[in-house]
Design an enzyme around this catalytic site. Sequence first.
Site, PDB file in Angstrom:
ATOM      1  N   TYR A 198       0.845  -1.191   0.000  1.00 22.12           N
ATOM      2  CA  TYR A 198       0.000   0.000   0.000  1.00 22.12           C
ATOM      3  C   TYR A 198       0.879   1.240   0.000  1.00 22.12           C
ATOM      4  O   TYR A 198       2.064   1.201   0.341  1.00 22.12           O
ATOM      5  CB  TYR A 198      -0.936   0.012   1.207  1.00 22.12           C
ATOM      6  CG  TYR A 198      -0.260   0.250   2.532  1.00 22.12           C
ATOM      7  CD1 TYR A 198      -0.083   1.538   3.038  1.00 22.12           C
ATOM      8  CD2 TYR A 198       0.215  -0.824   3.292  1.00 22.12           C
ATOM      9  CE1 TYR A 198       0.539   1.756   4.263  1.00 22.12           C
ATOM     10  CE2 TYR A 198       0.836  -0.619   4.513  1.00 22.12           C
ATOM     11  CZ  TYR A 198       0.998   0.672   5.001  1.00 22.12           C
ATOM     12  OH  TYR A 198       1.627   0.885   6.200  1.00 22.12           O
ATOM     13  N   CYS A 199       0.280   2.365  -0.406  1.00 22.97           N
ATOM     14  CA  CYS A 199       0.942   3.670  -0.349  1.00 22.97           C
ATOM     15  C   CYS A 199      -0.148   4.729  -0.216  1.00 22.97           C
ATOM     16  O   CYS A 199      -1.283   4.407   0.128  1.00 22.97           O
ATOM     17  CB  CYS A 199       1.838   3.898  -1.566  1.00 22.97           C
ATOM     18  SG  CYS A 199       0.986   3.809  -3.153  1.00 22.97           S
ATOM     19  N   THR A 200       0.169   5.974  -0.484  1.00 20.84           N
ATOM     20  CA  THR A 200      -0.789   7.065  -0.246  1.00 20.84           C
ATOM     21  C   THR A 200      -2.013   6.974  -1.155  1.00 20.84           C
ATOM     22  O   THR A 200      -3.151   6.968  -0.695  1.00 20.84           O
ATOM     23  CB  THR A 200      -0.108   8.423  -0.449  1.00 20.84           C
ATOM     24  OG1 THR A 200       1.078   8.480   0.332  1.00 20.84           O
ATOM     25  CG2 THR A 200      -1.038   9.563  -0.044  1.00 20.84           C
ATOM     26  N   ILE A 227      -4.232   4.574   0.712  1.00 19.36           N
ATOM     27  CA  ILE A 227      -4.814   4.900   2.013  1.00 19.36           C
ATOM     28  C   ILE A 227      -6.006   5.846   1.856  1.00 19.36           C
ATOM     29  O   ILE A 227      -6.995   5.749   2.590  1.00 19.36           O
ATOM     30  CB  ILE A 227      -3.748   5.544   2.922  1.00 19.36           C
ATOM     31  CG1 ILE A 227      -2.571   4.594   3.117  1.00 19.36           C
ATOM     32  CG2 ILE A 227      -4.341   5.938   4.271  1.00 19.36           C
ATOM     33  CD1 ILE A 227      -1.326   5.262   3.657  1.00 19.36           C
TER      34      ILE A 227
END
Length: 343
Positions: A198-200, A227
């Site tokens: 996952y990342c932003t 996210i």
Amino acid sequence: MQLYNTLSAKERAALIEKAGQDRLTLSFYKYHHIKNPQLFRNHMFLSWNEMDVLGRIYIAREGINAQLSVPAGNFKAFKEHLDSISFLENVRLNIAIEQDNKSFLKLKVKVRHKIVADGLDDDTFDVTDKGVHVNAEKFNELLDDPDTILVDMRNHYESEIGHFRNAITPDVDTFRDSLPIIEDDLKAHKEDKKLVMYCTGGIRCEKASAYFRHKGFKEVYQLEGGIIEYTRQVEAKNLDNKFIGKNFVFDERRAERISEDVIAHCHQCGKPCDTHVNCANEGCHLLFIQCEECAEKMNGCCSEACMDIVALPYEEQKALRKGRYKSNNIFKKGRSEVLKFKP
């Protein structure tokens, strides 16, 4: 023909206040083979400048990465423009959880070698051969699976203030640093574990998912929309929120609070705090975590040396900065030696 921003941030802020209209902060990305990035860049700038769109946009042969502020009244026209471009039709737009009319104060559209710097020089790597996208519900299911390895594809200063429970958070300064480290640490699990990232907003873990597939990992997943979209789906569907703390964002807001947990500490006194600031000394501008008490005591600065400079008349400060490149400490994001409580 105007192809570049001509107003200062101060002038733009004044215009936004005078207009008195709400703006939407959003982001999107798309990996796509763009033949002429400069021509595409000029087209995007001209179209968006007419709509009073502001933001930071990178365009490369591998695609586009955009973080924007759009007048709410122009959103329909903005969306229609995106849909008129074949590879951007119905592209997912990540609308910010917390809105701020001044999240961006300039329109900057730049051509880059890559939209996400990865340090790779491998002609056989296809960034479009990505892993499996999963929504928030499926993501939560994967996190409950003992055969899952969860990896945060962001940098240390981002995960420091917020991350998913039980995630591996690489201690890296850049995305390019994380790829070889993660591959080496997890190489024994290419066949027997589910690699979930996952990342932003999704752009980094999408490239990472393609990279790890290229390196032989069999089951690779990524949180679709990152996210930002996860938070939206959790609230809309009343799902269990497995993210703790704040989500770091790359605009003037600096972060969006996802849970009430404060997992970081002030870099100057060590008390619980998760508020990022930039040093008030424009010749430093170091990004670090500072509590309200330290902000008052240090006049918004990272060190006594910077306090001394900020105390000078502005013209003297400008003279000190003239011809000097900003310290590399700005890119250390909290690792500077002047900070007592470093991560």
